[in-house]
Design a protein around this motif. Structure first.
Motif, PDB file in Angstrom:
ATOM      1  N   LEU A 122       0.814  -1.212   0.000  1.00 38.21           N
ATOM      2  CA  LEU A 122       0.000   0.000   0.000  1.00 38.21           C
ATOM      3  C   LEU A 122       0.849   1.265   0.000  1.00 38.21           C
ATOM      4  O   LEU A 122       0.575   2.207  -0.761  1.00 38.21           O
ATOM      5  N   ALA A 123       1.870   1.321   0.835  1.00 43.96           N
ATOM      6  CA  ALA A 123       2.703   2.528   0.885  1.00 43.96           C
ATOM      7  C   ALA A 123       3.445   2.734  -0.425  1.00 43.96           C
ATOM      8  O   ALA A 123       3.650   3.879  -0.866  1.00 43.96           O
ATOM      9  N   GLN A 124       3.857   1.652  -1.069  1.00 45.54           N
ATOM     10  CA  GLN A 124       4.583   1.781  -2.327  1.00 45.54           C
ATOM     11  C   GLN A 124       3.662   2.260  -3.451  1.00 45.54           C
ATOM     12  O   GLN A 124       4.061   3.075  -4.287  1.00 45.54           O
ATOM     13  N   LEU A 125       2.434   1.762  -3.446  1.00 43.52           N
ATOM     14  CA  LEU A 125       1.469   2.271  -4.412  1.00 43.52           C
ATOM     15  C   LEU A 125       1.156   3.739  -4.132  1.00 43.52           C
ATOM     16  O   LEU A 125       1.083   4.560  -5.058  1.00 43.52           O
ATOM     17  N   ALA A 126       1.008   4.086  -2.862  1.00 41.86           N
ATOM     18  CA  ALA A 126       0.691   5.473  -2.509  1.00 41.86           C
ATOM     19  C   ALA A 126       1.801   6.426  -2.931  1.00 41.86           C
ATOM     20  O   ALA A 126       1.533   7.520  -3.462  1.00 41.86           O
ATOM     21  N   LEU A 127       3.053   6.047  -2.720  1.00 43.86           N
ATOM     22  CA  LEU A 127       4.169   6.896  -3.143  1.00 43.86           C
ATOM     23  C   LEU A 127       4.206   6.999  -4.665  1.00 43.86           C
ATOM     24  O   LEU A 127       4.466   8.083  -5.215  1.00 43.86           O
ATOM     25  N   THR A 128       3.931   5.908  -5.340  1.00 43.24           N
ATOM     26  CA  THR A 128       3.901   5.934  -6.801  1.00 43.24           C
ATOM     27  C   THR A 128       2.800   6.863  -7.296  1.00 43.24           C
ATOM     28  O   THR A 128       3.006   7.648  -8.234  1.00 43.24           O
ATOM     29  N   GLN A 129       1.623   6.803  -6.669  1.00 46.21           N
ATOM     30  CA  GLN A 129       0.541   7.705  -7.030  1.00 46.21           C
ATOM     31  C   GLN A 129       0.962   9.161  -6.862  1.00 46.21           C
ATOM     32  O   GLN A 129       0.691  10.012  -7.721  1.00 46.21           O
ATOM     33  N   GLN A 130       1.640   9.449  -5.755  1.00 45.85           N
ATOM     34  CA  GLN A 130       2.095  10.810  -5.470  1.00 45.85           C
ATOM     35  C   GLN A 130       3.091  11.289  -6.520  1.00 45.85           C
ATOM     36  O   GLN A 130       3.107  12.460  -6.904  1.00 45.85           O
ATOM     37  N   ALA A 131       3.927  10.374  -6.994  1.00 47.51           N
ATOM     38  CA  ALA A 131       4.993  10.737  -7.921  1.00 47.51           C
ATOM     39  C   ALA A 131       4.560  10.740  -9.387  1.00 47.51           C
ATOM     40  O   ALA A 131       5.263  11.304 -10.234  1.00 47.51           O
ATOM     41  N   LEU A 132       3.422  10.137  -9.698  1.00 46.67           N
ATOM     42  CA  LEU A 132       3.048   9.928 -11.102  1.00 46.67           C
ATOM     43  C   LEU A 132       2.995  11.204 -11.949  1.00 46.67           C
ATOM     44  O   LEU A 132       3.496  11.197 -13.077  1.00 46.67           O
ATOM     45  N   PRO A 133       2.413  12.298 -11.472  1.00 46.10           N
ATOM     46  CA  PRO A 133       2.327  13.474 -12.348  1.00 46.10           C
ATOM     47  C   PRO A 133       3.682  13.946 -12.858  1.00 46.10           C
ATOM     48  O   PRO A 133       3.853  14.185 -14.064  1.00 46.10           O
ATOM     49  N   THR A 134       4.652  14.080 -11.971  1.00 49.17           N
ATOM     50  CA  THR A 134       5.970  14.541 -12.424  1.00 49.17           C
ATOM     51  C   THR A 134       6.707  13.463 -13.208  1.00 49.17           C
ATOM     52  O   THR A 134       7.417  13.767 -14.171  1.00 49.17           O
ATOM     53  N   LEU A 135       6.513  12.191 -12.861  1.00 47.80           N
ATOM     54  CA  LEU A 135       7.132  11.120 -13.640  1.00 47.80           C
ATOM     55  C   LEU A 135       6.608  11.122 -15.081  1.00 47.80           C
ATOM     56  O   LEU A 135       7.383  10.990 -16.035  1.00 47.80           O
ATOM     57  N   LEU A 136       5.308  11.254 -15.230  1.00 48.62           N
ATOM     58  CA  LEU A 136       4.721  11.243 -16.568  1.00 48.62           C
ATOM     59  C   LEU A 136       5.152  12.471 -17.358  1.00 48.62           C
ATOM     60  O   LEU A 136       5.373  12.399 -18.571  1.00 48.62           O
ATOM     61  N   ALA A 137       5.304  13.601 -16.682  1.00 54.50           N
ATOM     62  CA  ALA A 137       5.719  14.822 -17.365  1.00 54.50           C
ATOM     63  C   ALA A 137       7.148  14.732 -17.873  1.00 54.50           C
ATOM     64  O   ALA A 137       7.521  15.451 -18.809  1.00 54.50           O
ATOM     65  N   ARG A 138       7.945  13.837 -17.287  1.00 50.46           N
ATOM     66  CA  ARG A 138       9.365  13.750 -17.651  1.00 50.46           C
ATOM     67  C   ARG A 138       9.721  12.405 -18.289  1.00 50.46           C
ATOM     68  O   ARG A 138      10.893  12.025 -18.325  1.00 50.46           O
ATOM     69  N   ASP A 139       8.702  11.673 -18.797  1.00 48.92           N
ATOM     70  CA  ASP A 139       8.950  10.357 -19.394  1.00 48.92           C
ATOM     71  C   ASP A 139       9.738   9.482 -18.425  1.00 48.92           C
ATOM     72  O   ASP A 139      10.747   8.857 -18.782  1.00 48.92           O
ATOM     73  N   GLY A 140       9.265   9.442 -17.197  1.00 46.64           N
ATOM     74  CA  GLY A 140       9.996   8.781 -16.131  1.00 46.64           C
ATOM     75  C   GLY A 140       9.762   7.280 -16.060  1.00 46.64           C
ATOM     76  O   GLY A 140       9.159   6.664 -16.950  1.00 46.64           O
TER      77      GLY A 140
END
Length: 233
Positions: A122-140
């Motif tokens: 759960l915590a790993q999914l939650a951190l991934t959710q938090q990070a997704l906008p900037t990751l997607l913006a930078r082809d992460g």
């Protein structure tokens, strides 16, 4: 929070968050990515060990002690990466083993199983959710560290292994739902770490390779950026 080289120009430098970075695989990956020219945001629960780890590294490093089950801590990690220039890679490495010695499922304390799932899924999914906008913006890209216990039925590994199996499925679905993102579920094999020693208390695990042995494969992975999928090192 420990910060170094905050005024250094980091435009164009890739930035990674590595959880569980004070020892073992996380620390080895921090060294490997730092040597490869990455800016880093490091997480671990032990502040002193994390500070020591960060002091060993060159380049921009921000060490933020805390628990990834804490929403405020997760937000702080992503904010720190944004301040370094933006997040390009999230390495979900932090995890807990559960009870040691490893109990059979018939005897597994459910409160400890909840903890394993809370941290490892759960915590790993939650951190991934938090990070997704900037990751997607930078082809992460996202790395979920898994284990062969996710796919093999080893006695005693029902708690940890089932959590890793859930995490693997999350990685697979995320890759389909966010095709612009690279999502790698990485099994590094048996390593000579404290967690692995805790799984085999009193046994000699010196035949396992050190975490540093798999770092070149990780660096190659994030550099060459193959298609999303499960990777066995």
């Amino acid at each position: 929070m420990t910060s170094r080289n905050d005024t250094e120009e980091v435009t164009g430098m890739p930035v990674a968050i590595i959880t569980g970075a004070s020892r073992g695989l996380g620390l080895a990956l921090a060294h490997g990515l730092s040597d490869a020219g990455w800016g880093l945001v490091l997480d671990a629960r032990g502040a002193e060990d994390l500070r020591t780890a960060a002091d060993q590294l060159d380049g921009p490093v921000r060490a933020i002690p805390g628990d990834i089950t804490d929403p405020d801590h997760r937000a702080e990690l992503v904010e720190a990466a944004t301040e370094l220039g933006g997040l390009d890679l999230l390495v979900n490495n932090a995890g807990v083993l559960g009870p040691s010695p490893l109990p059979a499922l018939a005897e597994f304390p459910l409160d400890r199983l909840r903890e394993v799932y809370e941290v490892n899924v759960l915590a790993q999914l939650a951190l991934t959710q938090q990070a997704l906008p900037t990751l997607l913006a930078r082809d992460g890209a996202v790395v979920f560290v898994t284990s062969d216990a996710a796919v093999e039925p080893y006695p005693g590994w029902g708690g940890y292994g089932s959590a890793k199996a859930a995490l693997e499925q999350i990685g697979k679905v995320l890759a389909v739902e966010a095709p612009a993102l690279r999502v790698w579920v990485v099994d590094p094999g048996d390593l000579r770490t404290k967690m692995h020693q805790d799984a085999f208390p009193g046994e000699d695990i010196s035949d396992r390779q050190l975490p540093e042995a798999v770092v070149p494969a990780y660096v190659k992975l994030v550099t060459e950026r193959p298609e999303s999928g499960r990777v066995r090192l």
